[in-house]
Design an enzyme around this catalytic site. Structure first.
Site, PDB file in Angstrom:
ATOM      1  N   ASP A 163       0.555   3.793  -3.167  1.00 28.08           N
ATOM      2  CA  ASP A 163       0.132   5.182  -2.969  1.00 28.08           C
ATOM      3  C   ASP A 163       0.949   6.113  -3.868  1.00 28.08           C
ATOM      4  O   ASP A 163       0.421   7.045  -4.472  1.00 28.08           O
ATOM      5  CB  ASP A 163       0.314   5.545  -1.497  1.00 28.08           C
TER       6      ASP A 163
ATOM      7  N   GLU B 100      -4.641   0.640  -3.275  1.00 30.74           N
ATOM      8  CA  GLU B 100      -3.254   1.075  -3.436  1.00 30.74           C
ATOM      9  C   GLU B 100      -2.284  -0.098  -3.357  1.00 30.74           C
ATOM     10  O   GLU B 100      -1.275  -0.130  -4.079  1.00 30.74           O
ATOM     11  CB  GLU B 100      -2.932   2.130  -2.381  1.00 30.74           C
TER      12      GLU B 100
ATOM     13  N   ASP C 172      -6.853   1.446   1.063  1.00 32.11           N
ATOM     14  CA  ASP C 172      -5.517   0.870   1.234  1.00 32.11           C
ATOM     15  C   ASP C 172      -5.294  -0.317   0.306  1.00 32.11           C
ATOM     16  O   ASP C 172      -4.215  -0.484  -0.269  1.00 32.11           O
ATOM     17  CB  ASP C 172      -5.313   0.416   2.687  1.00 32.11           C
TER      18      ASP C 172
ATOM     19  N   GLU D 297       0.834  -1.210   0.000  1.00 32.57           N
ATOM     20  CA  GLU D 297       0.000   0.000   0.000  1.00 32.57           C
ATOM     21  C   GLU D 297       0.867   1.259   0.000  1.00 32.57           C
ATOM     22  O   GLU D 297       0.576   2.233  -0.681  1.00 32.57           O
ATOM     23  CB  GLU D 297      -0.930  -0.017   1.216  1.00 32.57           C
TER      24      GLU D 297
END
Length: 220
Positions: free
Chosen positions: A45, A116, A113, A41
């Site tokens: 991101d 990502e 989350d 994650e």
């Protein structure tokens, strides 16, 4: 990894090579396994942010401030969770029975989350170009809808207060509820000698945004 989950990933636009990594990308920490989605994650991101920034830069001649405004809206936890629900992600998250019972499978924070983390897995397994293509596919509705063109509620309130010669807005968390992985926040925003408003959401930032929006609707 089940055949059903692999088929879903590939139908969604991902390319699965390292199955163990993709399984980790779908695994919540409540499962207590050696690998979960957190590290992926973190990487995803950044993949998401760069991919969206690249698209906005290529598609628009807007100044930096407007580009940043749209970027922040499109990569927000709320938008990522919306994408997650749109592709049917909740059913494929590996989460404990207790976390599921607590609403974790429908938590904006967890859904965002995991979106990502999947982008992080796509990057490691297939490279940035393949990741960028998936981002543009999954986030195209948000990109083409003009999401983020309107001013962020907190920015709008900040400018409204300054324009009316008031002190800056003050935000305060007045309530937290729910387990750590499915927390709900209620925030109060106050402008001195004007009034106050409240907002509730699954993250502090989104609750502040909701409170600012409510304030502007009441007093703006």
């Amino acid at each position: 990894m089940s055949d059903d989950t692999r088929a879903w990933l590939e139908a969604t636009g991902f390319t699965v090579r390292d199955e163990e990594m993709w399984l980790a990308a779908l695994t919540h920490g409540s499962m207590g396994e050696k690998r979960d989605y957190e590290r992926l994650e973190f990487l995803g991101d950044r993949v998401l942010g760069l991919s969206i920034a690249n698209w906005l830069y290529r598609q628009s001649t807007a100044p930096e401030g407007k580009l940043a405004q749209r970027l922040n809206a499109i990569v927000s936890r709320e938008m990522c969770a919306e994408v997650a629900r749109g592709i049917g992600l909740p059913a494929h998250i590996r989460i404990s029975k207790q976390a599921h019972a607590d609403g974790g499978r429908n938590s904006d924070n967890i859904l965002g989350d995991v979106v990502e983390s999947l982008l992080g897995a796509q990057y490691l397994d297939n490279g940035f170009e393949a990741s960028r293509e998936v981002v543009e596919l999954l986030f195209r509705p948000a990109l083409e809808s003009g999401a983020g063109k309107a001013k962020h509620p907190k920015s709008a309130l900040q400018e409204w207060a300054a324009g009316n010669q008031r002190k800056p807005p003050e935000y305060e968390i007045i309530e937290r509820s729910g387990p750590d992985h499915a927390m709900t926040f209620t925030v109060r925003v106050r402008v001195h000698r004007v009034g106050e408003a409240e907002g509730t959401a699954s993250s502090k930032g989104e609750a502040e945004k909701a409170a600012a929006k409510e304030f502007m609707e009441k007093y703006g």
